[in-house]
Design an enzyme around this catalytic site. Structure first.
Site, PDB file in Angstrom:
ATOM      1  N   GLY A   1       0.783  -1.238   0.000  1.00 43.58           N
ATOM      2  CA  GLY A   1       0.000   0.000   0.000  1.00 43.58           C
ATOM      3  C   GLY A   1       0.812   1.284   0.000  1.00 43.58           C
ATOM      4  O   GLY A   1       0.240   2.380   0.121  1.00 43.58           O
ATOM      5  N   GLN A   2       2.141   1.188  -0.158  1.00 42.38           N
ATOM      6  CA  GLN A   2       2.949   2.417  -0.164  1.00 42.38           C
ATOM      7  C   GLN A   2       2.529   3.321  -1.318  1.00 42.38           C
ATOM      8  O   GLN A   2       2.086   2.833  -2.353  1.00 42.38           O
ATOM      9  CB  GLN A   2       4.439   2.076  -0.316  1.00 42.38           C
ATOM     10  CG  GLN A   2       5.054   1.411   0.900  1.00 42.38           C
ATOM     11  CD  GLN A   2       4.924  -0.102   0.826  1.00 42.38           C
ATOM     12  OE1 GLN A   2       4.049  -0.618   0.141  1.00 42.38           O
ATOM     13  NE2 GLN A   2       5.774  -0.813   1.517  1.00 42.38           N
ATOM     14  N   ARG A   3       2.736   4.587  -1.124  1.00 45.25           N
ATOM     15  CA  ARG A   3       2.249   5.576  -2.100  1.00 45.25           C
ATOM     16  C   ARG A   3       2.726   5.244  -3.520  1.00 45.25           C
ATOM     17  O   ARG A   3       1.940   5.282  -4.463  1.00 45.25           O
ATOM     18  CB  ARG A   3       2.726   6.973  -1.700  1.00 45.25           C
ATOM     19  CG  ARG A   3       2.062   8.100  -2.458  1.00 45.25           C
ATOM     20  CD  ARG A   3       2.477   9.450  -1.912  1.00 45.25           C
ATOM     21  NE  ARG A   3       3.934   9.578  -1.810  1.00 45.25           N
ATOM     22  CZ  ARG A   3       4.748   9.868  -2.833  1.00 45.25           C
ATOM     23  NH1 ARG A   3       4.237  10.070  -4.027  1.00 45.25           N
ATOM     24  NH2 ARG A   3       6.041   9.963  -2.664  1.00 45.25           N
TER      25      ARG A   3
END
Ligand code: G3D
Ligand code: MG
Length: 244
Positions: free
Chosen positions: A126-128
């Site tokens: 889910g990292q940017r």
């Protein structure tokens, strides 16, 4: 709030092979230590809207349902901001240890057999910088599990915006939506009804044509997860497998 008003079918009745009286520990063996009540967890809230009939091509739909029925496969996509607890939740479902979880840079896939069905879980980082790739995983998704770090109040609005963006995606239009308000064991965590408000579950038109449910949970304690999954699977099974 409207509690389970439209969802009277329990998982045992949906999966005919399971006894109606099956206990939670039999349904989700990995979660058998789950306490029946957990501090800070709110009752789940559900909404259920049937799509208008003109939106669906019934011929195609029934063929798809037959294929799904034959395969007995359910595809579940677990998304949310980084650090929300997605991988921990998946490990907990699988009965695996939850210590030493590294940030997910790609994705994890797990298949669990449940009630004669194969549940394929896709847990995507889910990292940017990775969020742009989420769209590669949308195809044929039956259920979207959106995990929220309830203790990360600073990012609740970002979390809402990312979810709203996702729900605009056509390929996810038919997916049931389970929101897990995770980390309820932490002091100061926002309860599920507060998160429901921030996300706009009752108000935003993003949710008016979707089956959704929100549950407070703690992946570390294992609480609240089984309730959420029971709702998700019964909703999908009811929608896809039980309709003719
Ligand atoms: P992600 O897959 O969504 O990125 P992870 O998140 O599963 O990697 O979890 C991120 C961190 O949150 C982990 O801590 C994990 O132990 C913690 N976590 C997950 N669920 C819960 C929960 O329910 N309660 C609490 N208290 N912590 C949780 P670390 O310290 O390893 O980064
Ligand atoms: Mg992860």
């Amino acid at each position: 709030m409207d509690l389970h008003s439209h969802f009277s079918i329990d998982i045992a009745s949906v999966f005919g092979k399971l006894k109606r009286s099956a206990r939670r520990s039999e349904l989700w063996p990995a979660l058998s230590h789950e306490p029946s009540r957990f501090l800070g967890i709110n009752p789940p809230v559900n909404r259920h809207f049937d799509p208008p009939s003109h939106q669906t091509d019934m011929g195609l739909l029934s063929i798809l349902k037959k294929v799904k029925e034959k395969e007995k496969e359910v595809r579940l996509l677990i998304l949310g901001l980084d650090n929300a607890g997605k991988t921990t939740i998946l490990r907990k479902f699988s009965g695996e240890p939850i210590d030493k979880i590294e940030p997910t840079l790609g994705f994890n896939i797990k298949t669990l057999e449940h009630g004669g069905y194969r549940l394929n879980f896709w847990d995507v980082g889910g990292q940017r910088t990775i969020r742009a790739y989420w769209r590669n995983y949308f195809e044929r998704t039956d259920g979207l599990i959106w995990v929220v770090d309830s203790s990360d109040r600073r990012r609740l609005e970002l979390c809402r915006d990312e979810l709203h963006d996702l729900l605009s995606q056509e390929k996810l239009a038919g997916a049931s939506l389970l929101i897990l308000a995770n980390k309820q064991d932490l002091a100061g965590a926002a309860p599920a009804d507060e998160i429901a408000k921030v996300i706009g579950l009752e108000k935003s038109d993003k949710f008016t044509k979707r089956h959704w449910s929100i549950h407070g949970c703690s992946a570390v304690a294992g609480s609240g997860l089984a309730d959420g999954m029971d709702w998700m699977i019964s909703d999908i099974a009811n929608r896809i497998f039980m309709l003719s």
